[in-house]
Design a protein around this motif. Structure first.
Motif, short mmCIF file in Angstrom:
data_model
loop_
_atom_site.label_atom_id
_atom_site.label_comp_id
_atom_site.label_asym_id
_atom_site.label_seq_id
_atom_site.Cartn_x
_atom_site.Cartn_y
_atom_site.Cartn_z
N SER A 63 0.82 -1.21 0.00
CA SER A 63 0.00 0.00 0.00
C SER A 63 0.85 1.26 0.00
CB SER A 63 -0.94 -0.01 1.22
OG SER A 63 -1.88 -1.05 1.11
N ILE A 64 1.98 1.22 0.71
CA ILE A 64 2.87 2.38 0.72
C ILE A 64 3.41 2.64 -0.69
CG2 ILE A 64 5.13 3.20 1.50
CD1 ILE A 64 4.54 1.75 4.16
N CYS A 65 3.80 1.56 -1.38
CA CYS A 65 4.36 1.74 -2.73
C CYS A 65 3.27 2.04 -3.76
CB CYS A 65 5.13 0.48 -3.14
SG CYS A 65 6.64 0.21 -2.20
N GLN A 66 2.07 1.56 -3.53
CA GLN A 66 0.97 1.86 -4.44
C GLN A 66 0.45 3.27 -4.24
OE1 GLN A 66 -2.76 0.12 -3.48
NE2 GLN A 66 -3.60 0.26 -5.53
N CYS A 67 0.20 3.64 -2.99
CA CYS A 67 -0.46 4.92 -2.69
C CYS A 67 0.48 5.94 -2.08
CB CYS A 67 -1.63 4.68 -1.75
SG CYS A 67 -2.84 3.50 -2.40
N GLY A 68 1.39 5.50 -1.23
CA GLY A 68 2.31 6.44 -0.61
C GLY A 68 3.25 7.09 -1.60
N LEU A 69 3.48 6.40 -2.71
CA LEU A 69 4.32 6.97 -3.76
C LEU A 69 3.47 7.65 -4.84
CD1 LEU A 69 6.96 4.11 -4.25
CD2 LEU A 69 7.11 6.14 -2.80
N GLY A 70 2.21 7.95 -4.50
CA GLY A 70 1.32 8.60 -5.46
C GLY A 70 1.89 9.86 -6.08
N PRO A 71 2.49 10.76 -5.30
CA PRO A 71 3.09 11.95 -5.92
C PRO A 71 4.18 11.62 -6.93
CG PRO A 71 2.82 12.28 -3.57
CD PRO A 71 2.50 10.84 -3.83
N MET A 72 4.99 10.59 -6.62
CA MET A 72 6.04 10.18 -7.55
C MET A 72 5.41 9.58 -8.82
SD MET A 72 9.07 7.35 -7.12
CE MET A 72 7.96 6.01 -7.57
N LEU A 364 -3.24 13.07 -1.88
CA LEU A 364 -4.29 12.60 -0.98
C LEU A 364 -4.26 11.08 -0.85
CD1 LEU A 364 -6.66 13.55 0.76
CD2 LEU A 364 -8.14 13.28 -1.24
N LEU A 365 -3.83 10.41 -1.90
CA LEU A 365 -3.79 8.95 -1.90
C LEU A 365 -2.77 8.41 -0.89
CD1 LEU A 365 -5.41 6.88 -3.50
CD2 LEU A 365 -3.52 6.73 -5.12
N VAL A 366 -1.84 9.25 -0.47
CA VAL A 366 -0.88 8.83 0.56
C VAL A 366 -1.62 8.41 1.83
CG1 VAL A 366 1.06 9.60 2.00
CG2 VAL A 366 0.94 10.29 -0.40
#
Length: 433
Positions: A63-72, A364-366
């Motif tokens: 989830s961190i790599c899917q959503c936490g990296l949303g800005p990237m 926001l997805l973070v």
């Protein structure tokens, strides 16, 4: 309108719907790593000999790599076409499952299933949202709701086959075979994606139509300086926790509730049946509550939906040891949860405009990554320390109910003041010009 222009409009409309269909298929293929994870938890825990909380770090990393990296993801999506970005994401998703089938130590599972699969899924999510936003500039809410809904119920197609494959051939063979299938499908679908033709005059008219709520389009940097964004971020984190707790832990608490692999409901295994109903509910809720919010308001809809999830989780704690109630309540939980991926993007567009909507939503997805940590390893750790799901379920239900109250009591008046201030600044700037 001339016959040639009419024909051109009809052709563009047909292409637009084909692009939406391709985006939906890509999202359905990308949803399995998240939504069937619970099926792999018991055999992986037995094979690797690790604690539940240690294994659930994999889900948190996903989830961190899917959503936490949303800005990237949003930043790099602008460097490639949706076709290229979605194809690369599909290749990563397929490779992650194939590599995970060979893993014999937990740290490697963190990398293969957690990191690679999370990054690949996030790339597909961003690419498809960008694609349908471009093709449906005046119906972004509908198009994004359909795409998000496809991600929500996509695993319906794979839940029972994957469960049967794990039983028949083991989880390793299942990861290998379905990794190939998901990767190939994602890449082939991505190859059909393309940008719409540019029409500057039409785009200008659509941009003006889209700003009927926000008076200007905010960049991500401007958005991050507003208190209302951080209120929405906290609210989405709180709501994300509940659904992600159930997604990641349902196999574990089903076992503790006495719902085993031989427990049947309507002649079907209870857990995969619950997972299938969950996917359908999770998919239907996104366009449904998005449609409702257009009519009764975002905050009123949030209050109803968030209360639904909070009560359903509380009832799961009380009645979940009954197989029928277990299956039904899991569906209600997801019907009250999945709409966060349509309601929060919608209200964010209302507040900050649509021009930078994809990048803004990446930030926001973070919140989903925050929810995955709270609902994944931390919830599992709390269960291991208390030896009961009572405290975990009570906290999650309380977060849902509190978020429902915040939507009506805090977010609604804050949004009104924000838009009034935004309109005043816009009028002042226009008068100076």
């Amino acid at each position: 309108m001339s016959a040639q222009n009419l024909k051109s409009e009809q052709s563009a409309a047909m292409t637009r719907w084909w692009q939406l269909a391709l985006a939906m298929i890509a999202m359905m293929a990308a949803s399995s790593p998240q939504y069937v994870w619970a099926l792999f938890v018991p055999p992986l825990q037995a094979k690797l000999g690790v604690t539940l909380s240690a294994l659930q770090v994999t889900f948190a990393l996903f989830s961190i790599c899917q959503c936490g990296l949303g800005p990237m993801h949003g930043y790099f999506a602008e460097k490639f076409t949706p076709r290229q970005f979605a194809a690369m994401g599909g290749a990563l998703v397929g490779a992650s499952w194939i590599l995970s089938s060979y893993v014999v130590e937990l740290p490697w599972l963190y990398i293969t299933y957690g990191v690679l699969s999370g990054i690949g899924t996030g790339m597909i999510y961003v690419a498809t949202v960008e694609l349908v936003s471009l093709w449906f500039p005046q119906r972004r809410g509908f198009a994004i709701g359909m795409v998000a809904g496809s991600y929500g119920f996509g695993a319906v197609i794979t839940t029972f086959p994957i469960d049967a494959s794990i039983r028949a051939s083991g989880y390793q063979q299942t990861l290998l075979i379905y990794g190939l299938v998901l990767g190939i499908v994602s890449i082939l679908v991505a190859l059909g994606m393309r940008h719409p033709p540019i029409d500057p005059a039409r785009q200008q008219r659509e941009d003006l139509a889209e700003t009927k709520f926000a008076k200007r389009n905010y960049t991500s940097a401007e958005m991050l300086r507003t208190p209302i964004f951080w209120l929405m971020f906290v609210m989405m984190s709180m709501m994300a926790t509940g659904g992600l707790m159930v997604i990641s832990q349902i196999g574990a608490f089903a076992r503790d509730f006495g719902i085993g692999k031989d427990t049947l409901v309507l002649g079907m295994a209870a857990l995969p049946l619950a997972l299938t109903i969950d996917r359908v509910a999770n998919g239907l809720t996104r366009p449904f509550f998005g449609w409702v919010s257009d009519r009764i308001g975002r905050e009123h809809t949030m209050t109803v939906a968030f209360l639904l999830e909070g009560v359903a989780i509380l009832f799961m704690l009380i009645f979940g040891r009954n197989p029928v109630w277990f299956v039904m309540l899991s569906g209600f939980i997801f019907f009250g949860w999945g709409e966060i991926y349509s309601l929060f993007p919608a209200i964010q567009g209302d507040l900050f405009g649509q021009k930078h909507a994809a990048n803004n939503f990446g930030f926001l997805l973070v919140a989903t990554a925050v929810g995955s940590i709270l609902g994944g390893p931390l919830a599992a750790l709390l269960f291991e320390q208390s030896h009961s799901w009572t405290l975990v379920f009570s906290i999650v239900s309380g977060l849902d109910i509190l978020t429902a109250i915040l939507a009506l009591v805090v977010l609604k008046p804050m949004r009104r003041r924000f838009l009034e201030g935004d309109a005043l600044q816009s009028d002042l700037a226009a008068s100076l010009l």
